[in-house]
Motif scaffolding. Structure first.
Motif, PDB file in Angstrom:
ATOM      1  N   PHE A 156     -51.407 -57.639 -60.941  1.00 28.76           N
ATOM      2  CA  PHE A 156     -50.493 -58.974 -60.823  1.00 28.76           C
ATOM      3  C   PHE A 156     -49.477 -58.706 -61.524  1.00 28.76           C
ATOM      4  O   PHE A 156     -48.314 -58.757 -61.145  1.00 28.76           O
ATOM      5  N   ALA A 160     -45.543 -58.318 -60.337  1.00 26.02           N
ATOM      6  CA  ALA A 160     -44.627 -59.071 -60.859  1.00 26.02           C
ATOM      7  C   ALA A 160     -43.329 -58.411 -61.603  1.00 26.02           C
ATOM      8  O   ALA A 160     -42.499 -59.046 -61.417  1.00 26.02           O
ATOM      9  N   LYS A 187     -53.543 -62.754 -53.710  1.00 21.92           N
ATOM     10  CA  LYS A 187     -52.853 -63.915 -52.977  1.00 21.92           C
ATOM     11  C   LYS A 187     -53.835 -65.107 -52.377  1.00 21.92           C
ATOM     12  O   LYS A 187     -53.475 -66.239 -52.552  1.00 21.92           O
ATOM     13  N   LEU A 190     -54.709 -66.850 -55.863  1.00 23.41           N
ATOM     14  CA  LEU A 190     -53.485 -67.593 -56.519  1.00 23.41           C
ATOM     15  C   LEU A 190     -53.034 -68.422 -55.504  1.00 23.41           C
ATOM     16  O   LEU A 190     -51.688 -68.948 -55.985  1.00 23.41           O
ATOM     17  N   VAL A 192     -50.856 -67.584 -52.832  1.00 26.23           N
ATOM     18  CA  VAL A 192     -49.681 -67.005 -52.589  1.00 26.23           C
ATOM     19  C   VAL A 192     -49.426 -66.438 -51.355  1.00 26.23           C
ATOM     20  O   VAL A 192     -50.540 -65.758 -50.952  1.00 26.23           O
ATOM     21  N   LEU A 198     -45.769 -64.669 -55.823  1.00 23.51           N
ATOM     22  CA  LEU A 198     -46.293 -64.133 -56.788  1.00 23.51           C
ATOM     23  C   LEU A 198     -45.480 -64.141 -58.290  1.00 23.51           C
ATOM     24  O   LEU A 198     -45.992 -64.445 -59.195  1.00 23.51           O
TER      25      LEU A 198
END
Length: 213
Positions: A156, A160, A187, A190, A192, A198
């Motif tokens: 992650f 990002a 995804k 979270l 998203v 993200l």
């Protein structure tokens, strides 16, 4: 006394290697620039303490610490990084590292941290320790990250920061398919639907800091 300093910036590495050697007297301080080199150096001679940066070329400092402690469970590791985002601090300490200080700390704080960690004591820079305590010792900073595993969290963070999936796979020594599978799970966890969302979530949860102009 044998200390291994892991930092990819040559000037920083050489400066702190010399500083620690001078301040600790009889200590032998070695410097390497990557996680891979740190593992190779430890295989040649297990250090009494590893002073570890997080942002490294190749595998990250967090992944390096995880591999080192898996191989040598009693190995003492002190993170010494420019990053002070609490989710990253938590993930670094979750590897089993004894301490965490930032590069804004004074030489005296670094020396104190090194001394305490060499004795097997935990050491977290005061401001970070206060923030961690206020955020709750058993919870991550944001509840949206609560179900994310350590490996998913590291993927992650790299996603990002714009690291391509193929490079993530190389850094973590996993397949591109595994990265893709982890992204799908991320995804879902979270909530998203795109990399853009993200990134926004990473900023919103404090994992990624946007530098002001």
């Amino acid at each position: 006394m044998n200390i291994l300093l892991v930092d990819d910036h040559a000037v920083v590495r050489q400066g702190y290697t010399s500083l620690l050697a001078m301040m600790l007297g009889q200590a032998e301080v070695r410097g390497v620039e990557s996680g891979e080199e740190a593992i190779a150096a430890a295989q040649q001679r297990v250090p009494d303490l590893v002073v570890m940066d997080i942002g490294l070329p190749g595998i990250s400092g967090i992944e390096t610490a995880r591999r080192l402690i898996q191989r040598w469970p009693l190995l003492r590791i002190l993170f010494f990084s420019m990053h002070d985002e609490l989710p990253l601090v938590r993930q670094a300490l979750a590897t089993g590292a004894l301490g965490y200080i930032t590069k804004n700390a004074s030489p005296e704080v670094l020396l104190d941290a090194v001394g305490r960690c060499l004795k097997g004591h935990r050491y977290i820079e005061q401001e970070l320790a206060t923030q961690l305590a206020c955020a709750g010792s058993d919870e991550r900073l944001d509840p949206r990250l609560r179900d994310v595993t350590q490996r998913e969290f590291e993927i992650f963070v790299m996603l990002a920061r714009g690291v391509p999936p193929r490079q993530i796979a190389e850094n973590l020594c996993i397949s591109s398919k595994t990265v893709s599978n982890n992204l799908t799970v991320l995804k879902q966890k979270l909530n998203v639907s795109s990399l853009t969302e993200l990134v926004h979530l990473a900023i919103d949860t404090g994992v990624l800091r946007v530098q002001s102009a």
